[in-house]
Each structure stands twice: as C-alpha cells, then as structure tokens.
Design a protein around this motif. Sequence first.
Motif, mmCIF file in Angstrom:
data_model
loop_
_atom_site.group_PDB
_atom_site.id
_atom_site.type_symbol
_atom_site.label_atom_id
_atom_site.label_comp_id
_atom_site.label_asym_id
_atom_site.label_seq_id
_atom_site.Cartn_x
_atom_site.Cartn_y
_atom_site.Cartn_z
ATOM 1 N N TRP A 14 0.804 -1.226 0.000
ATOM 2 C CA TRP A 14 0.000 0.000 0.000
ATOM 3 C C TRP A 14 0.837 1.276 0.000
ATOM 4 C CZ3 TRP A 14 0.072 3.761 3.640
ATOM 5 C CH2 TRP A 14 0.601 3.443 4.889
ATOM 6 N N PRO A 15 1.970 1.360 0.724
ATOM 7 C CA PRO A 15 2.737 2.609 0.639
ATOM 8 C C PRO A 15 3.294 2.847 -0.767
ATOM 9 C CG PRO A 15 3.438 1.327 2.546
ATOM 10 C CD PRO A 15 2.553 0.461 1.720
ATOM 11 N N ARG A 16 3.714 1.761 -1.430
ATOM 12 C CA ARG A 16 4.239 1.881 -2.794
ATOM 13 C C ARG A 16 3.136 2.325 -3.756
ATOM 14 N NH1 ARG A 16 6.199 -2.907 -3.225
ATOM 15 N NH2 ARG A 16 4.519 -3.827 -4.401
ATOM 16 N N LYS A 17 1.967 1.748 -3.620
ATOM 17 C CA LYS A 17 0.847 2.129 -4.492
ATOM 18 C C LYS A 17 0.432 3.581 -4.258
ATOM 19 C CE LYS A 17 -0.821 -2.122 -6.059
ATOM 20 N NZ LYS A 17 -0.558 -2.215 -7.463
ATOM 21 N N ALA A 18 0.311 3.965 -2.982
ATOM 22 C CA ALA A 18 -0.063 5.345 -2.664
ATOM 23 C C ALA A 18 1.018 6.315 -3.109
ATOM 24 C CB ALA A 18 -0.319 5.480 -1.157
ATOM 25 N N GLY A 19 2.260 5.975 -2.864
ATOM 26 C CA GLY A 19 3.367 6.830 -3.284
ATOM 27 C C GLY A 19 3.455 6.950 -4.787
ATOM 28 N N GLY A 20 3.213 5.849 -5.497
ATOM 29 C CA GLY A 20 3.215 5.881 -6.967
ATOM 30 C C GLY A 20 2.127 6.784 -7.505
ATOM 31 N N TRP A 21 0.951 6.727 -6.872
ATOM 32 C CA TRP A 21 -0.150 7.590 -7.310
ATOM 33 C C TRP A 21 0.190 9.059 -7.053
ATOM 34 C CZ3 TRP A 21 -3.363 11.085 -4.868
ATOM 35 C CH2 TRP A 21 -4.450 11.527 -5.621
ATOM 36 N N LEU A 22 0.713 9.349 -5.851
ATOM 37 C CA LEU A 22 1.083 10.733 -5.532
ATOM 38 C C LEU A 22 2.172 11.256 -6.472
ATOM 39 C CD1 LEU A 22 1.115 10.658 -1.633
ATOM 40 C CD2 LEU A 22 -0.397 12.022 -3.102
ATOM 41 N N LEU A 23 3.165 10.430 -6.738
ATOM 42 C CA LEU A 23 4.233 10.827 -7.645
ATOM 43 C C LEU A 23 3.698 11.065 -9.051
ATOM 44 C CD1 LEU A 23 7.215 11.397 -7.943
ATOM 45 C CD2 LEU A 23 7.601 8.956 -8.251
ATOM 46 N N ALA A 24 2.761 10.242 -9.494
ATOM 47 C CA ALA A 24 2.157 10.432 -10.819
ATOM 48 C C ALA A 24 1.397 11.756 -10.889
ATOM 49 C CB ALA A 24 1.224 9.265 -11.151
ATOM 50 N N GLN A 25 0.708 12.103 -9.806
ATOM 51 C CA GLN A 25 -0.004 13.383 -9.788
ATOM 52 C C GLN A 25 0.974 14.551 -9.847
ATOM 53 O OE1 GLN A 25 -3.182 12.930 -10.392
ATOM 54 N NE2 GLN A 25 -2.622 10.802 -10.081
ATOM 55 N N TRP A 26 2.091 14.419 -9.134
ATOM 56 C CA TRP A 26 3.116 15.464 -9.150
ATOM 57 C C TRP A 26 3.712 15.605 -10.550
ATOM 58 C CZ3 TRP A 26 4.650 19.657 -7.013
ATOM 59 C CH2 TRP A 26 5.918 20.144 -7.249
ATOM 60 N N HIS A 31 4.291 18.548 -15.567
ATOM 61 C CA HIS A 31 4.161 18.539 -17.024
ATOM 62 C C HIS A 31 3.194 19.622 -17.496
ATOM 63 C CE1 HIS A 31 2.741 17.004 -20.961
ATOM 64 N NE2 HIS A 31 4.028 16.835 -21.116
ATOM 65 N N ALA A 32 2.112 19.812 -16.761
ATOM 66 C CA ALA A 32 1.097 20.790 -17.156
ATOM 67 C C ALA A 32 1.544 22.230 -16.925
ATOM 68 C CB ALA A 32 -0.205 20.523 -16.394
ATOM 69 N N THR A 33 2.484 22.438 -16.026
ATOM 70 C CA THR A 33 2.864 23.801 -15.667
ATOM 71 C C THR A 33 4.245 24.203 -16.191
ATOM 72 O OG1 THR A 33 3.718 23.033 -13.538
ATOM 73 C CG2 THR A 33 1.415 23.816 -13.607
ATOM 74 N N THR A 34 4.807 23.414 -17.076
ATOM 75 C CA THR A 34 6.097 23.746 -17.682
ATOM 76 C C THR A 34 5.995 23.592 -19.194
ATOM 77 O OG1 THR A 34 6.881 21.483 -17.341
ATOM 78 C CG2 THR A 34 7.510 23.111 -15.686
ATOM 79 N N ARG A 35 6.939 24.134 -19.903
ATOM 80 C CA ARG A 35 6.957 24.030 -21.365
ATOM 81 C C ARG A 35 7.825 22.870 -21.802
ATOM 82 N NH1 ARG A 35 7.491 29.986 -23.976
ATOM 83 N NH2 ARG A 35 6.033 30.663 -22.417
ATOM 84 N N TRP A 36 7.339 22.143 -22.791
ATOM 85 C CA TRP A 36 8.072 20.988 -23.302
ATOM 86 C C TRP A 36 8.155 21.079 -24.810
ATOM 87 C CZ3 TRP A 36 10.441 17.741 -20.035
ATOM 88 C CH2 TRP A 36 10.058 17.827 -18.705
#
Length: 136
Positions: A14-26, A31-36
């Motif tokens: 569960w910590p890995r799953k929750a951390g993976g989700w949080l990291l994906a949101q970050w 990605h949405a707030t920078t230029r690529w």
Amino acid sequence: MMRDVRRKFEKAEWPRKAGGWLLAQWVRFCHATTRWERRGDGEVLDALAAGPVQVVLWHEHLVMAAVHWQRDWGQVVVLTDVSPAAKLAGEMQTHFGMRYFPMSTKLSNLAAAREVMRLVQDGFTLGVLADGPRGP
C-alpha cells in the motif's frame, strides 16, 4: 527497531501504491505547468513500424518519459531494480499505462526474463536505464 519498521514499510504494497499515485499526480502537475518541446516522434514511429523497440534512458529522463510516451505507440514494460525507490518509480509509471518488472542484481531472474521476453514478443516496447549508481 526503526530499521525493522522501515523494512516492513518498504515491503508493504500500500505505501508503494499510494506513493506511486502521488508521484504520478506530481509529474502530471509538473508537465502541465512547464513548457516541453518534443523531438524525434517521427523516428520513434518509423522504428515502431518495424516492431517493438528498446527505449534506453538515463535516470534524469525516467520520470518524464512516462508522460511523453504516447499510449497509441504501444505498451511499454520497464525493467527496474528491486530497491524500494525503483519499485516506487515503476509504480508511478503504471499510472501512465506502463508495466514494470523488478529485476534483482543478486538473484536469478530467469522466470522474470522469460516473462519480459514473452511481452516483447507480444509487441511490448522494452524500457531500460543505461546508467546506474556508478555511471553509464
């Protein structure tokens, strides 16, 4: 005592799953707030036309590669280390449609290697890191 708690925490799912989700949101926020600027899509599509490819990355490109790989290019399986940090990165990548396989540097990976090869034969692109703690 703290070491035992940390090990239990690192092995729990569960910590890995929750951390993976949080990291994906970050990552999505970054990605949405920078230029690529994307380059090389044509070359990737040309290579994919011939079959699955191998994507080789350096560590500093790992996180954003998950965002920039287009899902319509096909599925990706990423080889990771068995360390907690690598598993967390792999879990984050699942939120972008990728799969990951933890591969040990100390134990036999024969079963995992066979599964990865089966996925490549089924059309998955293989993702690997070319550098490690001691450099490329």
